[in-house]
Structures are given as C-alpha cells and as structure tokens.
Design a protein around this motif. Structure first.
Motif, PDB file in Angstrom:
ATOM      1  N   HIS A 106       0.838  -1.204   0.000  1.00 35.17           N
ATOM      2  CA  HIS A 106       0.000   0.000   0.000  1.00 35.17           C
ATOM      3  C   HIS A 106       0.871   1.251   0.000  1.00 35.17           C
ATOM      4  O   HIS A 106       2.041   1.208   0.368  1.00 35.17           O
ATOM      5  CB  HIS A 106      -0.897   0.000   1.251  1.00 35.17           C
ATOM      6  CG  HIS A 106      -1.735  -1.237   1.366  1.00 35.17           C
ATOM      7  ND1 HIS A 106      -3.056  -1.286   0.985  1.00 35.17           N
ATOM      8  CD2 HIS A 106      -1.426  -2.494   1.786  1.00 35.17           C
ATOM      9  CE1 HIS A 106      -3.516  -2.505   1.173  1.00 35.17           C
ATOM     10  NE2 HIS A 106      -2.556  -3.268   1.668  1.00 35.17           N
ATOM     11  N   ASP A 107       0.228   2.384  -0.365  1.00 33.89           N
ATOM     12  CA  ASP A 107       0.956   3.656  -0.356  1.00 33.89           C
ATOM     13  C   ASP A 107       1.377   4.023   1.061  1.00 33.89           C
ATOM     14  O   ASP A 107       0.675   3.733   2.041  1.00 33.89           O
ATOM     15  CB  ASP A 107       0.055   4.783  -0.891  1.00 33.89           C
ATOM     16  CG  ASP A 107      -0.181   4.635  -2.381  1.00 33.89           C
ATOM     17  OD1 ASP A 107       0.612   3.928  -3.044  1.00 33.89           O
ATOM     18  OD2 ASP A 107      -1.161   5.217  -2.879  1.00 33.89           O
ATOM     19  N   TRP A 108       2.490   4.692   1.145  1.00 34.23           N
ATOM     20  CA  TRP A 108       2.933   5.260   2.420  1.00 34.23           C
ATOM     21  C   TRP A 108       1.991   6.412   2.779  1.00 34.23           C
ATOM     22  O   TRP A 108       1.714   7.263   1.939  1.00 34.23           O
ATOM     23  CB  TRP A 108       4.367   5.770   2.291  1.00 34.23           C
ATOM     24  CG  TRP A 108       4.942   6.224   3.580  1.00 34.23           C
ATOM     25  CD1 TRP A 108       4.985   7.516   4.031  1.00 34.23           C
ATOM     26  CD2 TRP A 108       5.532   5.417   4.588  1.00 34.23           C
ATOM     27  NE1 TRP A 108       5.563   7.552   5.275  1.00 34.23           N
ATOM     28  CE2 TRP A 108       5.921   6.270   5.643  1.00 34.23           C
ATOM     29  CE3 TRP A 108       5.768   4.044   4.719  1.00 34.23           C
ATOM     30  CZ2 TRP A 108       6.532   5.805   6.806  1.00 34.23           C
ATOM     31  CZ3 TRP A 108       6.373   3.582   5.866  1.00 34.23           C
ATOM     32  CH2 TRP A 108       6.748   4.451   6.890  1.00 34.23           C
ATOM     33  N   PRO A 109       1.466   6.434   4.000  1.00 30.09           N
ATOM     34  CA  PRO A 109       0.549   7.524   4.343  1.00 30.09           C
ATOM     35  C   PRO A 109       1.336   8.827   4.558  1.00 30.09           C
ATOM     36  O   PRO A 109       2.406   8.804   5.156  1.00 30.09           O
ATOM     37  CB  PRO A 109      -0.081   7.067   5.658  1.00 30.09           C
ATOM     38  CG  PRO A 109       0.903   6.117   6.247  1.00 30.09           C
ATOM     39  CD  PRO A 109       1.681   5.492   5.123  1.00 30.09           C
ATOM     40  N   ASP A 110       0.787   9.916   4.072  1.00 30.89           N
ATOM     41  CA  ASP A 110       1.505  11.187   4.195  1.00 30.89           C
ATOM     42  C   ASP A 110       1.157  11.876   5.504  1.00 30.89           C
ATOM     43  O   ASP A 110       0.380  12.830   5.529  1.00 30.89           O
ATOM     44  CB  ASP A 110       1.188  12.092   3.004  1.00 30.89           C
ATOM     45  CG  ASP A 110       2.040  11.707   1.809  1.00 30.89           C
ATOM     46  OD1 ASP A 110       3.221  11.385   2.020  1.00 30.89           O
ATOM     47  OD2 ASP A 110       1.508  11.717   0.679  1.00 30.89           O
ATOM     48  N   TYR A 111       1.728  11.390   6.603  1.00 28.06           N
ATOM     49  CA  TYR A 111       1.488  12.058   7.882  1.00 28.06           C
ATOM     50  C   TYR A 111       2.153  13.426   7.849  1.00 28.06           C
ATOM     51  O   TYR A 111       3.306  13.549   7.418  1.00 28.06           O
ATOM     52  CB  TYR A 111       2.082  11.233   9.034  1.00 28.06           C
ATOM     53  CG  TYR A 111       1.450   9.865   9.204  1.00 28.06           C
ATOM     54  CD1 TYR A 111       0.067   9.713   9.198  1.00 28.06           C
ATOM     55  CD2 TYR A 111       2.240   8.736   9.387  1.00 28.06           C
ATOM     56  CE1 TYR A 111      -0.501   8.459   9.356  1.00 28.06           C
ATOM     57  CE2 TYR A 111       1.674   7.480   9.553  1.00 28.06           C
ATOM     58  CZ  TYR A 111       0.305   7.344   9.535  1.00 28.06           C
ATOM     59  OH  TYR A 111      -0.260   6.116   9.694  1.00 28.06           O
ATOM     60  N   PRO A 112       1.464  14.471   8.305  1.00 30.15           N
ATOM     61  CA  PRO A 112       2.051  15.818   8.297  1.00 30.15           C
ATOM     62  C   PRO A 112       3.325  15.857   9.147  1.00 30.15           C
ATOM     63  O   PRO A 112       3.375  15.272  10.229  1.00 30.15           O
ATOM     64  CB  PRO A 112       0.963  16.690   8.935  1.00 30.15           C
ATOM     65  CG  PRO A 112      -0.277  15.880   8.959  1.00 30.15           C
ATOM     66  CD  PRO A 112       0.121  14.447   8.902  1.00 30.15           C
ATOM     67  N   GLN A 113       4.337  16.548   8.652  1.00 35.84           N
ATOM     68  CA  GLN A 113       5.586  16.684   9.415  1.00 35.84           C
ATOM     69  C   GLN A 113       5.340  17.396  10.751  1.00 35.84           C
ATOM     70  O   GLN A 113       6.056  17.179  11.725  1.00 35.84           O
ATOM     71  CB  GLN A 113       6.652  17.417   8.590  1.00 35.84           C
ATOM     72  CG  GLN A 113       7.499  16.463   7.726  1.00 35.84           C
ATOM     73  CD  GLN A 113       8.107  15.313   8.540  1.00 35.84           C
ATOM     74  OE1 GLN A 113       8.727  15.533   9.577  1.00 35.84           O
ATOM     75  NE2 GLN A 113       7.906  14.083   8.071  1.00 35.84           N
TER      76      GLN A 113
END
Lengths: 272, 272
Positions: A106-113
């Motif tokens: 699955h795609d890597w989730p884009d957790y906010p920095q």
C-alpha cells in the motif's frame, strides 16, 4: 497483491478469516524495497499462530513473497494476513488447516511533518477495549473495537484516539501504543487483558534500557495521563510521534528525550 | 451463493469483513424452500447494524435474494453475511460504506436423533468469553473465542462445550444458548457482557411466558448448573436439544417440559 504466492486479489467466501476473523495480520514499513523489522514482526506472528493453534508459517517463504512484492518500492506499507484458510460451516477448525497467505503493498501515508515537530492532537474515545487475556497482545483479525473507536470522529485535525478498557485503565491509541513521560522515566500500559503488543513498543522499551531510563509497564489511569509531561504514540508506520494535546490537556513534545528517539531510529533502521 | 445478488463465491481482499471482522451474520434454518423465523433474524441483524454503525440493509432485497437461493431446498441452512464492504487500509470505516451481502446455502447437519431423545454430552471449555458490553448480544464477525473453544475437543461423542466468562459465570455453549431447568422454572445466563442473544433463546423465553413458567435471566454459576435438574441448548438449526451430561454431571432430559418443547415448535413453525 499475492495470495499463496500467486497474483490475485479475491479470496473464497469460505475463508475463515472472513467467516470468523480466524487469522492474524502484520503491517510493516517498506523502505528501499526492504520490509523493516521483519524478524520482529515474524516473531509476533509466530506467537499469534501459537495462541490460535494455527500451523507455524514458513517465514522464509513469506519473506520470498514479501521481497517479490516490495522490489522497487521506495517507501510503502506491506500488509500480511494469515488466515486459517477455507473451512466448512461452523466454528470448528479443520483438523488439517491450510492457512492462506495474503500479502499486499500500500501507499505510504503522508502524515504531516507537524505531527513530529509539534505533536499530534488526540481525543478520548467512548468505545472501550473489552477484556480478553487469552487473545490480548496478538494481532488477530477480530478488530471491531478499534473500528468502532476510529469511527467516533471525522475531524482530520484529530490524529488519534485514546481507548480505555472496561475498568477505566488507559490501554492504547486506536492504531498504536501509548507512552507517558514524567520525571520517573517512561510508562506504558500493561496489555495482559486488552490491546496489541506493538513491535515499536518493544523497541522503545529496549532503547530505554540501553539509555538506563526506567520503563514502568503497569496500570495507567487517565489521571496519570493528565499529569504526564509528555505522551507519545508508536506504531510500525508512524514510528514514534509525540502528542501535543489530548482533549483539553496539553503536553510538551520536547520532553520526549531526543536520545530515546535517536536510539529507537537506529534500531528501526538496523535490526533485521 | 449470491454476493450482492450475483452468483459468485469470492470477495475482494479489501473487504472489511476479512480485514477486521467488520460485519455481521445470521444462520437460518430453511424448510420447504422457506427460511424460518426470517423476521426475528432480520430484527437481530438490524440491531447489529445499529451497534456497528452500518447502514440498515434493505430486508426486502435480502429476502428476495434468500428466496432465489432457497427455492427447491427441502431442508438446509442459509448463512447470510453482511460486511461493511471494501475500504482502504486502516480501521477507519469509509464515510459512505457500501456493505456487501453474501448469502450461501449449506447442507442440513445430520444431528443424531439420540441427542433429542437421550440428550447431548457436553464438556466444559477452558477458553473463556471475554467481556465486551458494547458488542455483547449481536452476531458480529469477531468470533475467535468460539473458534478457540470449539478447537478444544475432537471426540465426536461430545456435542457441545460450555463456555464461562472471565469471572466464572456460565454464558453459553460454543454454538448455542443454554437453559437450566429446576423446581423454580427456567434460567438462562444474562448476556450483557458476553455471548450472542439467540433467536431461539428469545422464543423459549416467550414460550415459557405463554405457559406461565418463570424464566430467570441472571448470573449463573457452575454450581447452579451442577444442581439443575435438566439443561438444554438452543440454536436456529438445533432447535431445543436436551443435555444428558456435562463432564461428570448427569441430567434428566425428561425434565425439560414437554409443553415447552411443543409451544416452541409451534412458534418456530408459524412465526414469519
């Protein structure tokens, strides 16, 4: 996606994973074509297989299939499901179970920095963890409690929810383990009645040991959470993420020791 | 087998029924092409849909699909599974869930006639029901406790196993509800913390009411089970089946009131 080593994305309705949640799963970070902390995840999977009375899966075969799927993936999430396979109607497992292996990328989730710098905002969930000492700790497919807890909010500004058990003990976030930081060191909930024993949770405990920090594994009340200097949440994809606020309570992300983060990062990078 | 009204026997791996046990099921007796006690089963299904936050399914559509499958079936078992449908990775349910309907028809199990005349032999399971008041009563897809309890024995002479909860209260058999008979009337365990609230259990309680028999719904210890004159187990396929023995304790199947059996049979035959 690979099912028993073959490209496929459907399973028979007769699979006991669907019929009863009769199986286990693991979620691994994939970085530069390599699933991270493979051996730790496989150790937990084997513990779960022991608890459920499943045949212990061939981890070399699983690794070959994981490698096939992850080759060329710079950053992704590998989900591995092992079910007891197909069976007849009725709870009774077949005497010779033929487990089914389902691997998907699955795609890597884009957790906010900002979560990592300023901390995540958390809520307190109404849904409780039930008590089940026999199944506590392992990552089986009976996950309705977390589904119902995660269903409680839609506000994208809230990253996670804290779940208590039936006797008001703090257990975990919906998708990760929880740690408290105070002057005495680290504290994390005892998971002998409820919750999932996370791979990163173990690494945090080991990293703290390396640094001569105390880690208490015990019953944690909401009052203790309120009084903590810092909180952080861990899981295999999130890593270690500090908390800015839980409902109206504020925490100091900078009180999560930098040495702990670094030691953990090293372990996450280097362990097989 | 019908999936969303179409002949099929596979579901996507992305189905949340497989991923998390995020769904419900019902098991109905089919006699002369007609699923028995349809309305009762649909009422329980709707209760479960409410608890899980699933959209309430269209029961007329389900009935049409059930009728298609059951036409020509003299005697069989209809299993109906409703999952939350497909979703992404992570516990969070999709905001607009598209539940999946899975209907399958199975052979009628050939329970020995001796069970009904002389009673079944039961064992006591080591696997306990966990506590979860929020999920207790409904027939959801998180069924590992019963799977593990049913896995404890292979002796075909043992028909069922009795399961306790974490605090030594008697809850149920692995696949049915339990009743005790003594001089004060009937007793059946309270299911507010664990167990499944059976359709036949409800009918037994209503039938006893018709006959002015007392039914106590309360906490039941093993000691009370030992002292009972008779025990019986109920489920939609088994109906009402008396117990001959539980481990070393013997019971008198003839102490199950014949009038209760007859009133129940009538209800099972005649209710829509």
């Amino acid at each position: 996606m690979l099912i028993n080593g073959q490209p496929a994305d459907h399973i028979p309705v007769s699979d006991r994973g669907l019929q009863y949640g009769d199986g286990l799963f693991e979620t691994l970070a994939v970085i530069d074509s390599r699933p991270r902390l493979w051996e730790r995840h496989m150790a937990r999977l084997s513990r779960g297989e022991g608890v459920l009375g499943l045949p212990i899966s061939d981890k070399r075969q699983l690794r070959q299939e994981a490698d096939r799927l992850c080759t060329g993936c710079e950053r992704g999430v590998l989900k591995l499901i092992i079910t007891r396979g197909s069976g007849g109607r009725g709870y009774r497992p077949p005497e010779q179970a033929a487990p089914r292996r389902i691997l998907s990328l699955h795609d890597w989730p884009d957790y906010p920095q900002s979560w990592y710098r300023q901390g995540m905002r958390l809520r307190l969930c109404e849904t409780r963890w039930g008590h089940n000492p026999q199944l506590a700790g392992i990552k089986h497919l009976n996950r309705l409690e977390q589904v119902m807890a995660r269903q409680e909010w839609r506000d994208p500004g809230i990253a996670e929810g804290i779940m208590l058990d039936l006797e008001d003990r703090v257990i975990s976030a919906t998708q990760g383990n929880l740690f408290l930081v105070d002057d005495n060191g680290l504290h994390t909930p005892d998971l002998s009645r409820a919750g999932i024993s996370g791979v990163i949770r173990d690494l945090v405990i080991e990293s703290a040991g390396d640094l001569d920090m105390t880690v208490g594994i015990d019953e944690i009340t909401l009052e203790r959470v309120q009084q903590a200097d810092a909180l952080f949440v861990t899981n295999s994809i999130l890593g270690l993420c500090p908390v800015a606020a839980l409902e109206g309570w504020a925490y100091a992300p900078e009180r999560v020791p930098e040495s702990l983060r670094q030691t953990l990062e090293e372990r996450m990078r280097e362990l097989p």
